[in-house]
Design an enzyme around this catalytic site. Structure first.
Site: not given
Ligand code: 13P
Length: 260
Positions: A10-12, A100, A102, A173, A179, A219, A240-241
């Site tokens: 997930n590149w956000k 998600h 967020e 999640e 994050g 994470s 994500g990251g």
């Molecule tokens: P991180 O892997 O950066 O914690 O993010 C997870 C995420 O929100 C994937 O959708």
């Protein structure tokens, strides 16, 4: 039945087109025979709309899925800044992340909206990755399982019988792990995944439930993914990251391949 693992990045709100091109160049090189890898592990990326074309072009013929990070449940209309499912189809995408945390937190995405998005995505033949998860306060109050079950049950009220029969993925999640570098332990994650599996079995029956992928997100990285992915009900990751760096994500995909 063994479920094929799915590793989805997930590149956000990250990367320019040039950066996305560079990523795919390195990523595909690191994987070697990408077609061979994606035959045993499913790989996808949720990317911003400005990167749809670049990512599709760079991943063509590899079996990698390019996904959106959100969509609207109406087919068209006066919804400034939104993107519809017909537009995702027209762009040749294969699915979308929905719900998600967020988006739930910053854009008031409700379980009802998640259910409506799920409904229209599957009817269009696209794959929804439906995100659920509890906040730190909810976990500390012992409400994790209730929160996750409610998120799924409430969304399902808006998914028709026909749409329910189509493929979808759940991503667990925990919000406190996103994050933050605080990963759920494999045992903590598996406990929740097992409860989600039981809920899916009650709703869809044993045979169907055993085919539905439940991903972990929060994470997840190259160092901790093996232990998480080894658990019986953890069928992959929403990352994500660590999906932004080709070395890290390629290593995770190869770890998943090694477990398949
Ligand atoms: P991180 O892997 O950066 O914690 O993010 C997870 C995420 O929100 C994937 O959708």
């Amino acid at each position: 039945m063994a479920r094929k693992k799915l590793l989805a990045g997930n590149w956000k709100m990250h990367k320019t087109r040039a950066e996305a091109s560079e990523f795919f160049q390195s990523f595909t090189k690191l994987l070697g025979n990408v077609g061979d890898v994606t035959r045993s592990v499913e790989v996808g990326f949720g990317v911003p709309p400005t990167l749809f074309d670049t990512c599709l072009a760079k991943s063509q013929g590899t079996g990698v899925k390019i996904l959106a990070q959100n969509c609207h449940y109406e087919t068209h209309g006066a919804f400034t800044g939104e993107i519809s499912v017909p537009q995702l189809l027209d762009a040749h995408l294969q699915g979308s992340i929905i719900g998600h945390s967020e988006r739930r937190q910053y854009y008031n995405e409700t379980n009802e909206a998640v259910g409506k998005k799920w409904n229209v995505l599957v009817k269009a033949g696209l794959l929804p990755i439906v995100c659920v998860g509890e906040t730190r306060q909810e976990r500390e109050a012992g409400k994790t399982l209730d929160v996750v079950k409610t998120q799924i049950d409430e969304a399902l009220k808006f998914v028709s019988d026909e749409a329910r029969s189509k493929e979808f993925v759940i991503a667990y999640e925990p919000v406190w792990a996103i994050g933050t570098g605080l990963t759920a332990t494999p045992e903590q994650a598996e406990d929740v995944h097992k409860v989600i599996r039981d809920l899916l079995t009650r709703t869809f029956g044993e045979a169907r439930s055993s085919t539905i992928k439940i991903l972990y997100g929060g994470s997840m990285n190259a160092a901790n993914c093996k232990d998480l992915l080894s658990k019986p009900n953890i069928d992959g990751g929403l990352v994500g990251g660590a999906s932004l760096k080709p070395e890290d994500f390629a290593s995770m995909v190869l770890t998943a391949k090694g477990l398949s």
